[in-house]
Design an enzyme around this catalytic site. Structure first.
Site, PDB file in Angstrom:
ATOM      1  N   TRP A  55       0.825  -1.225   0.000  1.00 49.44           N
ATOM      2  CA  TRP A  55       0.000   0.000   0.000  1.00 49.44           C
ATOM      3  C   TRP A  55       0.846   1.256   0.000  1.00 49.44           C
ATOM      4  CZ3 TRP A  55      -4.071  -1.346  -2.116  1.00 49.44           C
ATOM      5  CH2 TRP A  55      -4.659  -2.585  -1.834  1.00 49.44           C
ATOM      6  N   ASP A  96      -2.894   6.091   6.236  1.00 53.64           N
ATOM      7  CA  ASP A  96      -3.867   5.226   5.578  1.00 53.64           C
ATOM      8  C   ASP A  96      -4.362   4.247   6.645  1.00 53.64           C
ATOM      9  OD1 ASP A  96      -5.189   3.253   4.181  1.00 53.64           O
ATOM     10  OD2 ASP A  96      -3.594   2.887   2.731  1.00 53.64           O
ATOM     11  N   LYS A 143     -14.208  -2.169   5.117  1.00 55.25           N
ATOM     12  CA  LYS A 143     -13.664  -3.132   6.095  1.00 55.25           C
ATOM     13  C   LYS A 143     -14.416  -2.940   7.426  1.00 55.25           C
ATOM     14  CE  LYS A 143      -9.405  -2.470   3.567  1.00 55.25           C
ATOM     15  NZ  LYS A 143      -9.334  -3.633   2.679  1.00 55.25           N
TER      16      LYS A 143
HETATM   17  C1  LIG Z   1      -4.362  -0.400   3.773  1.00 58.21           C
HETATM   18  C2  LIG Z   1      -5.068  -0.261   2.454  1.00 58.21           C
HETATM   19  N1  LIG Z   1      -4.910   0.870   1.750  1.00 58.21           N
HETATM   20  C3  LIG Z   1      -5.530   1.051   0.566  1.00 58.21           C
HETATM   21  C4  LIG Z   1      -6.338   0.079   0.031  1.00 58.21           C
HETATM   22  C5  LIG Z   1      -7.019   0.311  -1.287  1.00 58.21           C
HETATM   23  O1  LIG Z   1      -8.354   0.544  -1.048  1.00 58.21           O
HETATM   24  P1  LIG Z   1      -9.421   0.751  -2.215  1.00 58.21           P
HETATM   25  O2  LIG Z   1      -9.621  -0.558  -2.860  1.00 58.21           O
HETATM   26  O3  LIG Z   1     -10.618   1.269  -1.472  1.00 58.21           O
HETATM   27  O4  LIG Z   1      -8.876   1.777  -3.157  1.00 58.21           O
HETATM   28  C6  LIG Z   1      -6.555  -1.116   0.749  1.00 58.21           C
HETATM   29  C7  LIG Z   1      -7.436  -2.163   0.198  1.00 58.21           C
HETATM   30  O5  LIG Z   1      -7.622  -3.216   0.702  1.00 58.21           O
HETATM   31  C8  LIG Z   1      -5.889  -1.286   1.982  1.00 58.21           C
HETATM   32  O6  LIG Z   1      -6.032  -2.414   2.688  1.00 58.21           O
END
Ligand SMILES: Cc1ncc(COP(=O)(O)O)c(C=O)c1O
Length: 360
Positions: free
Chosen positions: A102, A170, A194
């Site tokens: 991420w 994040d 989540k």
């Molecule tokens: C820690 C984290 N950041 C970002 C994301 C990306 O999220 P999205 O699919 O809502 O763009 C996720 C997706 O599982 C995640 O777990």
């Protein structure tokens, strides 16, 4: 219908009570004569929903008045773009503490907008730990972290010391799992799918002084425009906001506050980690002090045996235990809505499976 225990990393299991209330209100919300799905976002009924949802979120997370709450779209991934677009000053740069997939994405997107320095990286340790004692150069525009890494199952227990540099976190896979000291952050973002409900909604909590009027930023990507229009510059994800409201109401009714919810989450996580730690078959590679209480990866070290375990779990109604494709093995995501009973069933199966597949 027998509902499964869903260990998916997201979208993930919702509280049964939330689904039941949602079902009861699906045809008609209150005495509005219509479903929330059909409602104008400018109607008094929906305005009440969005205002109540924000109030509940502010109350549970104890968000100070000096922070704005934005209900946006584009997933957490769009924040990898919006954050640098709005927070980087001309010629400025961000710092990122790299803890896995991420932050890798955040670094790549930030570099399309401006400068980005990797302050530290746990890549050499296969992202199995959280880096501590990282120094923050004070000329950075912000420091970005992924507070809970959904894929590797790592979690910051102490936030990095950033001095006067705003911390951007994040929190997609840890928001609402425990109390937070919001004033330690400049900006928090999280996808809702989540711990906060369903896909389609991203919550951004941002300190007001970081919201700058920047006419060159496309309107939909501007925090200033979104804040000025109370997240209604265009049609917001109305149903996902309503669902978040139901989830927050559930948290309040069941746990009262996030400290009590954290205790419950710790209890679930301890049950699973204890089983892994005493096992001769399953292991978790994360440094114990950095372990997440939301996402718990574990492996046998044998891909065929992992697949056999996942199939055995599915046969018992324990689904979505396959680890992320980049890591393999298993991963149990045990978000707020996963009851202790679900974790207990998983642990019981792990014990039985180990006996039946004992390695001498
Ligand atoms: C820690 C984290 N950041 C970002 C994301 C990306 O999220 P999205 O699919 O809502 O763009 C996720 C997706 O599982 C995640 O777990």
């Amino acid at each position: 219908m027998t509902r499964v225990f869903n260990f998916s990393a997201g979208p993930s299991q919702l509280p049964t009570e939330v689904l039941q209330k949602c079902a009861a209100e699906l045809m008609e919300y209150g005495i509005s004569g219509q479903s929330v799905m059909e409602m104008s976002h400018r109607s008094s009924s929906f305005l009440e929903i969005i205002e109540t949802t924000e109030r509940r979120l502010r109350s549970l997370l104890q968000i100070p008045e000096s922070y704005q709450v934005l209900f946006l779209q584009g997933g957490a991934s769009l924040q990898f773009t919006m954050v640098p677009m709005n927070l980087l000053k001309p010629g400025g740069k961000a710092g990122v503490i790299h803890t896995g997939a991420w932050t890798k994405k955040a670094i790549a997107e930030c570099r399309k907008i401006g400068g980005c320095e990797i302050l530290a990286s746990s890549e050499a340790e296969h992202f199995t730990e959280i880096l501590k004692g990282v120094t923050t150069p004070q000329d950075l525009d912000y420091v970005h972290i992924c507070e809970n890494n959904t894929i590797y199952g790592t979690k910051y227990k102490e936030l990095p010391e950033c001095g006067n540099v705003p911390l951007v976190a994040d929190c997609s896979s840890c928001i609402l799992s425990e109390p937070m000291e919001i004033s330690r952050y400049g900006l928090i973002f999280a996808g809702a799918q989540k711990n906060m409900g369903i896909a389609g909604l991203t919550v951004v909590i941002v300190r007001e002084d970081l919201i700058q009027e920047r006419p060159e930023i496309p309107s939909m990507l501007s925090y200033a425009v979104q804040a000025k229009n109370k997240s209604m510059f265009n049609t917001p994800p109305t149903f996902a906001i309503y669902l978040l409201g139901l989830v927050l109401e559930w948290v309040e009714n069941r746990y009262h506050d996030l400290a009590a919810l954290k205790t419950h989450n710790q209890q679930k996580a301890a049950l699973l980690y204890n089983q892994i730690d005493q096992s001769r078959l399953f292991t978790n590679p994360v440094r114990p002090e950095d372990r997440s209480i939301m996402n718990v990866p574990f492996v046998t070290g044998d891909a065929a045996l992992d697949a056999k375990f996942i199939a055995a779990a599915e046969a018992e109604g324990l689904v979505n235990l396959k680890g992320h494709r980049s890591v393999g093995g298993m991963r149990a995501s045990i978000y707020n809505a996963m009851p202790l009973e679900g974790v207990q069933k998983l642990v019981d199966l792990m014990r039985r499976f180990e006996e039946e597949n004992r390695i001498c």
